[in-house]
Design a protein around this motif. Sequence first.
Motif, short mmCIF file in Angstrom:
data_model
loop_
_atom_site.label_atom_id
_atom_site.label_comp_id
_atom_site.label_asym_id
_atom_site.label_seq_id
_atom_site.Cartn_x
_atom_site.Cartn_y
_atom_site.Cartn_z
N TYR A 194 3.05 37.08 93.78
CA TYR A 194 3.75 37.22 92.51
C TYR A 194 2.98 38.10 91.53
O TYR A 194 3.53 39.03 90.95
N TYR A 195 1.69 37.84 91.37
CA TYR A 195 0.91 38.60 90.39
C TYR A 195 0.64 40.02 90.86
O TYR A 195 0.52 40.93 90.04
N LYS B 34 -5.85 34.87 87.23
CA LYS B 34 -4.54 34.24 87.03
C LYS B 34 -4.15 33.39 88.24
O LYS B 34 -3.62 32.29 88.09
N ILE C 85 -5.97 39.63 88.31
CA ILE C 85 -5.10 38.93 89.26
C ILE C 85 -5.80 37.72 89.85
O ILE C 85 -5.21 36.63 89.92
N ARG D 93 3.80 41.88 90.01
CA ARG D 93 4.10 41.89 88.56
C ARG D 93 3.21 42.87 87.82
O ARG D 93 3.65 43.51 86.87
#
Length: 133
Positions: free
Chosen positions: A128-129, A80, A77, A132
């Motif tokens: 978001y990550y 990214k 995470i 997800r």
Amino acid sequence: MEDKFIQRVIISVIIILMGIIEMVINSSIEVNFGYLTAIIGGILFILSIASNIKYQVNKEEIDKEFSRKYDERDDLIDGKVAKFTLRVLIAIILLTMFISNWVKIQTDNALLIIIISFMVTEFLARKYYNSRI
């Protein structure tokens, strides 16, 4: 957590005192930012007390969450988020450079825009990550 509580209270009291001193010294007709500084210090004082009370109520659960091991998913995470944030930051810097050819932008305003966009992008990408993966 106790050491941070004392530090937060001391900083908030110092900010309140700075605001009061500014109110006394700068008693002119112009805008007096001492009131704003004192209010911000008061808000920080209230938030630090509320945070400490919340910690004392849920001490075991919070300590358990903080003692969680850092696993490979967190590394993924972080990677990214850093990659996405860097791409957005480069785009904003290039856009600011392009716009500054036609519109006069002060340096401190441009840097403030870049810093705020960096913080917002990093926060949103992390949310978001995390949801997800």
